[in-house]
Write a protein that holds these residues in place. Structure first.
Motif, PDB file in Angstrom:
ATOM      1  N   PHE A 218      -6.046   8.967   0.677  1.00 51.07           N
ATOM      2  CA  PHE A 218      -5.311   8.617  -0.693  1.00 51.07           C
ATOM      3  C   PHE A 218      -4.579   7.331  -0.611  1.00 51.07           C
ATOM      4  CE2 PHE A 218      -5.623  13.112  -0.965  1.00 51.07           C
ATOM      5  CZ  PHE A 218      -6.516  13.519  -1.914  1.00 51.07           C
ATOM      6  N   ALA A 219      -5.362   6.217  -0.815  1.00 48.46           N
ATOM      7  CA  ALA A 219      -4.974   4.763  -0.563  1.00 48.46           C
ATOM      8  C   ALA A 219      -4.494   4.297  -2.232  1.00 48.46           C
ATOM      9  CB  ALA A 219      -5.809   4.026   0.384  1.00 48.46           C
TER      10      ALA A 219
ATOM     11  N   LEU B 232       0.717  -0.945  -0.142  1.00 49.64           N
ATOM     12  CA  LEU B 232      -0.023  -0.102  -0.014  1.00 49.64           C
ATOM     13  C   LEU B 232       0.766   1.347   0.095  1.00 49.64           C
ATOM     14  CD1 LEU B 232      -2.980  -0.654   2.672  1.00 49.64           C
ATOM     15  CD2 LEU B 232      -2.804  -1.172   0.084  1.00 49.64           C
ATOM     16  N   ASP B 233       0.537   2.279  -0.685  1.00 45.80           N
ATOM     17  CA  ASP B 233       0.895   3.610  -0.724  1.00 45.80           C
ATOM     18  C   ASP B 233      -0.131   4.579  -0.192  1.00 45.80           C
ATOM     19  OD1 ASP B 233       1.712   6.218  -1.639  1.00 45.80           O
ATOM     20  OD2 ASP B 233       3.612   5.370  -2.134  1.00 45.80           O
ATOM     21  N   VAL B 234      -0.189   5.236   0.998  1.00 43.34           N
ATOM     22  CA  VAL B 234      -1.129   6.014   1.506  1.00 43.34           C
ATOM     23  C   VAL B 234      -0.632   7.221   1.859  1.00 43.34           C
ATOM     24  CG1 VAL B 234      -2.845   6.142   3.377  1.00 43.34           C
ATOM     25  CG2 VAL B 234      -2.038   3.627   2.259  1.00 43.34           C
TER      26      VAL B 234
ATOM     27  N   VAL C 106     -10.695   8.463  -0.196  1.00 46.83           N
ATOM     28  CA  VAL C 106     -11.604   8.171   0.918  1.00 46.83           C
ATOM     29  C   VAL C 106     -11.686   9.611   1.576  1.00 46.83           C
ATOM     30  CG1 VAL C 106     -12.479   7.003   2.856  1.00 46.83           C
ATOM     31  CG2 VAL C 106     -10.961   5.918   1.322  1.00 46.83           C
ATOM     32  N   GLU C 107     -13.187  10.236   1.589  1.00 54.10           N
ATOM     33  CA  GLU C 107     -13.398  11.478   2.223  1.00 54.10           C
ATOM     34  C   GLU C 107     -14.272  11.095   3.264  1.00 54.10           C
ATOM     35  OE1 GLU C 107     -14.040  15.196  -0.147  1.00 54.10           O
ATOM     36  OE2 GLU C 107     -16.074  14.995   0.446  1.00 54.10           O
ATOM     37  N   ILE C 108     -13.808  11.673   4.628  1.00 56.85           N
ATOM     38  CA  ILE C 108     -14.761  11.662   5.816  1.00 56.85           C
ATOM     39  C   ILE C 108     -14.806  13.001   6.310  1.00 56.85           C
ATOM     40  CG2 ILE C 108     -14.828  10.830   8.081  1.00 56.85           C
ATOM     41  CD1 ILE C 108     -12.068   9.133   6.031  1.00 56.85           C
TER      42      ILE C 108
END
Length: 682
Positions: free
Chosen positions: A606-607, A590-592, A678-680
């Motif tokens: 951003f994953a 994974l690059d996050v 992913v937006e929270i």
């Protein structure tokens, strides 16, 4: 597949779980500059032809004559035995040639020229013709015909006004769409006749252009609209051709601009997209312009004149020229780059770093004398020796140093015949390679307090050549694989945003690497491939997989970078990067990265899953743990070699969904070789 390749494939393919821990209470002191998602236009190969809306080519008869005497972008259309053709000098102050056509009354024939075009049924096409004719010719015809069936699709008559040059405007509305249409300009002696003699039956054409009515300026409507969707922030005008580019050749009345060969890439430069058209495109797409001046065979005085043309008052010498060209108000271009890849022998004005440092200083002094408020970018290199010398000589006169990072053959040794089992993990190392390239220059900047003000601009980057072209006979396209690698690299730009303030993705439309926006079935490699129209879909405009993920990234509200701790599987990066001294090593699957908006109320993660199998990732998101749900934008596909094409323009797109928190919190199910934004919101 050998034993090592099989082992590497197995590591990439292991199904895993992962933990992503975001430190939501530790936002960075600096803000992310939205210009890191910028783009880049260059007169290279088919970039301008694809970007601009003109349907016709060889509009000024600039090409050489064929064996019939017709400019080679056109061909003879006649049923007369004695019809004559030749190229003659252009109209006064115009460039190119004029196309001479002569028919004879005694032949009772028609004669003229034609060109293959593709047209949309019901669209209004505005045709502009500059012509003169002998006095016995009273009318001509401009028409569209289906080349395969002979059916006439549209027709307009020209009332010819005599022997002096005149500008004519007509409209054609084809009755149906046609991939293989023919644009014709004809004269006829089949009904109207005259006495053949000196000066009879002659037509001269100096210019013929055909533009759809829905174009925005000279740019395709679809290109403008899709560029707006990308929300690029900044648009760069530069590239190899700029090192032999003289701005005064591409301003003022278009027909009076010279036709010139593109000294960097071959073919003709496009004289219909100069300074004013570029800046109008920036306004139409709400982007900040960045102009690279010619520090190859240009001069400091020319660069200062270009700056004054853009920013000078209307009573300044070049500001008044701009006003005479229809733009009285200064454009206020703030960002200026001095030199494009001057370190390379492929560039006009190539020199050593010391020589360029002194050259840069002369350019900077001349330009700052015109406008002291501009921001100047100096042509840097991924080679630290060049950058060290340039900073020593010129740091006090620059605001940013540029780097170009093309990842593939030059960084990790990917070649056309590299097996995909080796290629895939190598190309997925894009963020590690960028980190190393940036780090070499950051070390120099950090080593001298006099350099502390200097930021970096990655004014060109992309996956290079491969995996862009992986199937013989296929246009150079970006694969899902390339998009995943680019997304991981975007993450690195965000992580490096304390230093990196500008990114310019190469290229915006078609061009040499396939383009973020793709127009039609053109082959980016101008030296091979089929002629445009082979697919029967040459007017289709679509986004590459990278287009869709850039749109997902750039449209998020991000401001502050957050620390991320990652616990996940690794894969074996067997190639390493000799260029940057990186040994083969395991890399995280994974690059996050993660960010907050300025209010602190919106968290974006951003994953990127660089592996070949699914990963279930638990997101530990601190103060956002009680948000209850998230919006997810996902780019994924069954095969990492999947491309978008004129046949399947949306084979790979971003899908939006809602993800609710469960008993274990926020679990993100990531598909193989995929990207999730992913937006929270609190």
């Amino acid at each position: 597949m050998n034993e090592n390749e099989q082992s590497q494939q197995n590591e990439l393919s292991q199904g895993t779980t992962a933990t992503i821990m975001v430190q939501t209470e530790q936002p960075s002191a600096h803000r992310v500059n939205p210009y890191i998602f910028g783009h880049f236009v260059e007169d290279i190969r088919d970039h301008m032809d694809a970007m601009l809306a003109f349907v016709s080519k060889d509009m000024d008869f600039e090409d050489e004559a064929d064996n019939r005497g017709v400019s080679s972008g056109w061909y003879a259309v006649t049923n007369g035995k004695n019809t004559e053709y030749r190229l003659e000098p252009a109209a006064p102050r115009h460039s190119g040639h004029s196309q001479y056509i002569r028919i004879f009354s005694a032949d009772r024939c028609h004669g003229g020229i034609g060109q293959d075009v593709s047209v949309e049924g019901g669209m209004t096409y505005k045709v502009k013709i500059v012509a003169r004719a002998s006095m016995d010719l009273k009318k001509g015809v401009c028409e569209l015909v289906d080349r395969r069936t002979g059916e006439r699709l549209g027709k307009a008559e020209l009332a010819l006004l005599g022997h002096r040059w005149q500008e004519y405007h007509v409209e054609l509305v084809p009755s149906s769409s046609c991939e293989h249409a023919e644009l014709r300009i004809l004269i006829s002696s089949e009904q109207d006749t005259w006495r053949d003699g000196m000066g009879s039956g002659m037509l001269w054409l100096d210019h013929v252009s055909m533009l759809p009515a829905d174009s925005i300026g000279y740019v395709k409507r679809e290109v403008v609209e899709m560029t707006r969707e990308l929300k690029p922030g900044m648009m760069r005008l530069a590239g190899n051709y700029i090192s032999a580019y003289h701005f005064e050749d591409v301003i003022g009345p278009e027909l009076e601009r010279p036709n010139m060969l593109n000294e960097a890439w071959g073919g003709w430069t496009n004289k219909y997209f100069g300074t004013d058209e570029f800046l109008q495109f920036c306004r139409d797409t709400d982007t900040e312009p960045l102009i690279c001046v010619n520090a190859g065979n240009g001069t400091p005085e020319e660069a200062a004149a270009w700056l004054q043309y853009c920013n000078g008052d209307a009573d300044s010498p070049y500001g008044s020229l701009r006003a005479r060209n229809g733009h009285p108000e200064p454009y206020g271009v703030k960002y200026w780059e001095i030199g494009n890849e001057i370190y390379g022998p492929w560039q006009h004005g190539h020199c050593i770093a010391e020589e360029f440092g002194h050259r840069y200083n002369r350019f900077a002094d001349a330009m700052k004398a015109v406008d002291p408020d501009i921001i100047l970018l100096a042509c840097g290199d991924c080679n630290p020796e060049w950058n060290g010398t340039l900073l020593e000589l010129s740091a006090s006169k620059m605001d940013m140093l540029t780097l170009h990072i093309y990842h593939g053959s030059g960084t990790v040794g990917i070649m056309p015949k590299t097996p995909k089992e080796e290629r895939y993990p190598a190309v997925m190392s894009f963020p590690e390679v960028s980190r190393a390239a940036i780090g070499l220059t950051e070390e120099i900047i950090n080593g001298n307090p006099d350099y502390a003000h200097v930021k970096l601009a990655i004014t060109e980057y992309n996956t290079m050549y491969y995996p862009n072209t992986i199937r013989e006979g296929t246009p150079m396209e970006h694969t899902l694989e390339a998009a995943v690698a680019n997304a991981a690299n975007f993450n690195e730009f965000i992580r490096q945003s304390h230093l990196v303030e500008i990114g310019s993705y190469s290229d915006l439309v078609n061009g040499w690497l396939g383009g973020c926006i793709r127009v039609g079935d053109c082959y980016a490699d101008q030296y091979r491939g089929k002629q445009t129209g082979w697919s029967e879909r040459s007017r289709v405009v679509y986004g590459s997989p990278t287009f869709h993920i850039m749109k997902a990234y750039a449209n998020r509200d991000i401001s502050r970078v957050l620390p991320v701790e990652l616990d996940c599987a690794t894969f074996d990066w067997a190639s390493g990067s000799k260029r940057f001294g990186l040994e083969p090593q395991p890399l995280p699957v994974l690059d996050v990265t993660a960010t907050l908006d300025e209010s602190g109320e919106v968290l974006t993660v951003f994953a990127v899953n660089r592996g070949l199998t699914a990963v279930e990732a638990e997101l530990r998101i601190g103060s956002f743990a009680d948000a209850g749900g998230a919006t997810v934008w996902e780019l994924a596909g069954d095969d990492f070699e999947t491309i978008n094409s004129v046949f399947e323009p949306e084979a790979v797109t971003v899908q939006e969904s809602r993800l609710d928190f469960g008993a274990r919190g926020l679990l993100l199910a990531m598909k193989p070789h995929s990207v999730c934004v992913v937006e929270i919101r609190k």
